[in-house]
Design a protein around this motif. Structure first.
Motif, PDB file in Angstrom:
ATOM      1  N   SER A 220     106.860   9.633   6.491  1.00 59.56           N
ATOM      2  CA  SER A 220     108.009   9.487   7.075  1.00 59.56           C
ATOM      3  C   SER A 220     109.278   9.854   6.299  1.00 59.56           C
ATOM      4  CB  SER A 220     108.193   7.941   7.386  1.00 59.56           C
ATOM      5  OG  SER A 220     108.535   7.092   6.241  1.00 59.56           O
ATOM      6  N   GLU A 221     110.588   9.957   6.636  1.00 57.90           N
ATOM      7  CA  GLU A 221     111.747  10.191   6.083  1.00 57.90           C
ATOM      8  C   GLU A 221     111.886   9.313   4.624  1.00 57.90           C
ATOM      9  OE1 GLU A 221     115.335  10.791   8.377  1.00 57.90           O
ATOM     10  OE2 GLU A 221     114.408  12.269   9.426  1.00 57.90           O
ATOM     11  N   GLU A 222     111.814   8.083   5.078  1.00 59.40           N
ATOM     12  CA  GLU A 222     111.921   6.975   4.024  1.00 59.40           C
ATOM     13  C   GLU A 222     110.811   7.186   2.735  1.00 59.40           C
ATOM     14  OE1 GLU A 222     111.650   6.452   7.118  1.00 59.40           O
ATOM     15  OE2 GLU A 222     113.836   5.747   7.763  1.00 59.40           O
ATOM     16  N   GLU A 223     109.561   7.542   3.444  1.00 56.59           N
ATOM     17  CA  GLU A 223     108.559   7.806   2.350  1.00 56.59           C
ATOM     18  C   GLU A 223     108.917   9.104   1.573  1.00 56.59           C
ATOM     19  OE1 GLU A 223     104.586   5.824   4.314  1.00 56.59           O
ATOM     20  OE2 GLU A 223     105.234   7.811   4.980  1.00 56.59           O
TER      21      GLU A 223
END
Length: 264
Positions: A220-223
């Motif tokens: 994901s973008e956060e990861e």
């Protein structure tokens, strides 16, 4: 004793008088001699920079005064003037008493540089702003240079004016060459850090996630953001570690350079 305003006025008059006498007065031979001395004096930069920073003055002023006053490169530690001034910054017994170093250092160079820096600060407080005029106070004294500028009979003497162009040139040269000298001598440690950072950063692979079906999914973008932050942190840590590991050898080289130049 003149008040603060009158004192500053006299200093400004001295600077204006000096300005008209020093521009373009050095011969090519004189410049070459100062350049040779500068090569020796620049080896002191690692010692002088922290002292200049401590007192809030340009390190170029300390270097320039040292070059002119002690004939840097020509027996820089042992010269004694006709006035009894000695040491790497040519301090007289009276100057050592009035501008005693406020901190203890490991070398005579550092201790005398601290005194010289305090003298420079006193010249600034007296109203001098031109670096070469501050340098001239080493020859004529703070009061003497101001009185000379104001036309007083007890002036600094025309013979002393030969030092004005020398201070101007030496301080300008020190200012233009100091940062390059430090960068050159510290380059091995900086390169070691840069190489380690690049190796860590370049060898990083973005993690992926395996599903039960054997397929790979992008994070994901956060990861991905967290992974980038971790990548940069690891690279910076590698750079700092490599730089720190290389610095003892760099510090030893700095010391070797100024000892070989005649500073023990």
């Amino acid at each position: 004793m003149p008040g603060a305003t009158e004192s500053a006025k006299l200093a400004a008059q001295a600077e204006e008088k000096l300005r008209s006498l020093i521009d373009g007065k050095l011969s090519d031979a004189d410049k070459a001699a100062l350049d040779r001395r500068m090569e020796t004096a620049l080896t002191l930069l690692p010692l002088l920079q922290p002292i200049a920073d401590k007192h809030g003055i340009p390190v170029s002023q300390l270097i320039g005064i040292h070059v002119v006053e002690t004939r840097g490169g020509e027996n820089p530690m042992s010269r004694t003037s006709s006035a009894g001034a000695t040491g790497p910054f040519q301090l007289t017994p009276a100057a050592r008493k009035d501008y005693a170093p406020s901190a203890k250092y490991g070398t005579i160079v550092e201790a005398d540089a601290d005194s010289a820096a305090q003298y420079i600060k006193a010249a600034q407080a007296a109203g001098f702003t031109m670096p070469e005029a501050i340098g001239m106070t080493y020859i004529g004294g703070i009061r003497g240079v101001k009185n000379w500028g104001g036309g007083a009979a007890n002036n600094i003497g025309e013979n002393s004016l030969v030092y004005g162009p020398m201070f101007k040139y030496a301080i300008e040269q020190a200012e233009s060459r100091a940062s390059k000298y430090l960068n050159d001598i510290e380059r091995p440690a900086k390169k070691a850090g840069s190489d380690a950072m690049q190796a860590t950063f370049g060898g990083y692979e973005m993690p992926t996630i395996r599903t039960g079906l054997g397929a790979f999914l992008n994070p994901s973008e956060e990861e991905a953001a967290a992974a980038r932050t971790g990548r940069m942190t690891a690279a910076e840590q590698a750079r700092q570690s490599a730089y720190d590991a290389a610095m003892p050898a760099v510090e030893a080289q700095k010391k070797k350079k100024y000892e070989e130049a005649g500073y023990k």
